[in-house]
Design a protein around this motif. Sequence first.
Motif, PDB file in Angstrom:
ATOM      1  N   THR A 125     -26.655  11.106 -14.915  1.00  0.00           N
ATOM      2  CA  THR A 125     -27.567  12.233 -15.141  1.00  0.00           C
ATOM      3  C   THR A 125     -28.495  11.988 -16.320  1.00  0.00           C
ATOM      4  O   THR A 125     -29.690  12.319 -16.264  1.00  0.00           O
ATOM      5  CB  THR A 125     -26.764  13.529 -15.374  1.00  0.00           C
ATOM      6  N   ARG A 170     -30.273  22.146 -23.369  1.00  0.00           N
ATOM      7  CA  ARG A 170     -31.300  22.520 -22.388  1.00  0.00           C
ATOM      8  C   ARG A 170     -32.540  22.955 -23.159  1.00  0.00           C
ATOM      9  O   ARG A 170     -32.821  24.139 -23.308  1.00  0.00           O
ATOM     10  CB  ARG A 170     -30.788  23.642 -21.494  1.00  0.00           C
ATOM     11  N   PHE A 181     -33.690  24.671 -19.370  1.00  0.00           N
ATOM     12  CA  PHE A 181     -33.240  23.520 -18.584  1.00  0.00           C
ATOM     13  C   PHE A 181     -33.464  22.233 -19.368  1.00  0.00           C
ATOM     14  O   PHE A 181     -34.219  22.197 -20.348  1.00  0.00           O
ATOM     15  CB  PHE A 181     -33.954  23.461 -17.233  1.00  0.00           C
ATOM     16  N   GLU A 185     -33.551  18.204 -15.108  1.00  0.00           N
ATOM     17  CA  GLU A 185     -34.011  19.240 -14.177  1.00  0.00           C
ATOM     18  C   GLU A 185     -35.532  19.352 -14.141  1.00  0.00           C
ATOM     19  O   GLU A 185     -36.079  20.253 -13.498  1.00  0.00           O
ATOM     20  CB  GLU A 185     -33.401  20.584 -14.559  1.00  0.00           C
ATOM     21  N   ARG A 187     -39.240  18.762 -12.946  1.00  0.00           N
ATOM     22  CA  ARG A 187     -39.748  18.587 -11.591  1.00  0.00           C
ATOM     23  C   ARG A 187     -41.087  17.862 -11.615  1.00  0.00           C
ATOM     24  O   ARG A 187     -41.961  18.175 -12.422  1.00  0.00           O
ATOM     25  CB  ARG A 187     -39.912  19.942 -10.893  1.00  0.00           C
ATOM     26  N   CYS A 190     -43.288  20.623  -7.950  1.00  0.00           N
ATOM     27  CA  CYS A 190     -42.703  21.964  -7.880  1.00  0.00           C
ATOM     28  C   CYS A 190     -43.629  22.899  -7.101  1.00  0.00           C
ATOM     29  O   CYS A 190     -44.805  23.076  -7.462  1.00  0.00           O
ATOM     30  CB  CYS A 190     -42.473  22.519  -9.290  1.00  0.00           C
TER      31      CYS A 190
END
Length: 214
Positions: A125, A170, A181, A185, A187, A190
């Motif tokens: 991750t 986050r 986030f 996470e 994007r 989006c």
Amino acid sequence: MSEDARQREQAAAGLEQLSSLVRAQSWRNEGTPSLPPTQAAVLRMLAGSDEGLRARQIADRLGVSAASLSDSLKAMEAKEWIARSPDPDDKRASVIRLKRSGRALATRLNHPARGMVSLLQGLDTDDVGALLRVTQLLVGQAQQQGLATGLRTCMGCEFFKPFGSGDAARPHYCGFIRAAFGDAELRTDCADQSPADDELLAANRERFRLRLPP
């Protein structure tokens, strides 16, 4: 050559090699027709847009000319992967959507075992987050240099507040979903993105480049 220049040269070479690899694979995916990279990219793009896109929007996101894209769209239309319909907001334009066969093909192209996605399976991750962060910066550079427009990234969105949450785990905040986030996470495409104006985009870009929260 300075060490900094050498590092950038190696990074550029790595990106070019990966890009060439994925382009080559797009021509020989098992279970799918041989697809030129532009057609594969259009299928993936339309799969993420239920309302469809204008040809100009597609060309801008791909960073190609409308004339160059036109041949690809004609070929895809002949194969009945896409359909055009009148744009209700502009009588001179048409909206391009996937037909059932095109959507089925796009689903196969987006399978985790195919293309670039398959190369990411071995990353944890944190590494994915680092890659997404760098991707945001690279897309920003491409837009600054006029290579592409209309790409729906977090960094280019009016709802995005880099390092705006006060949470070290986050650090970023999205005003659209009202949630904090992390980098993993972020994007790059989006559907809820709303383009930031030039002033906010410049401020977000400088803030996002920081290594640590201000």
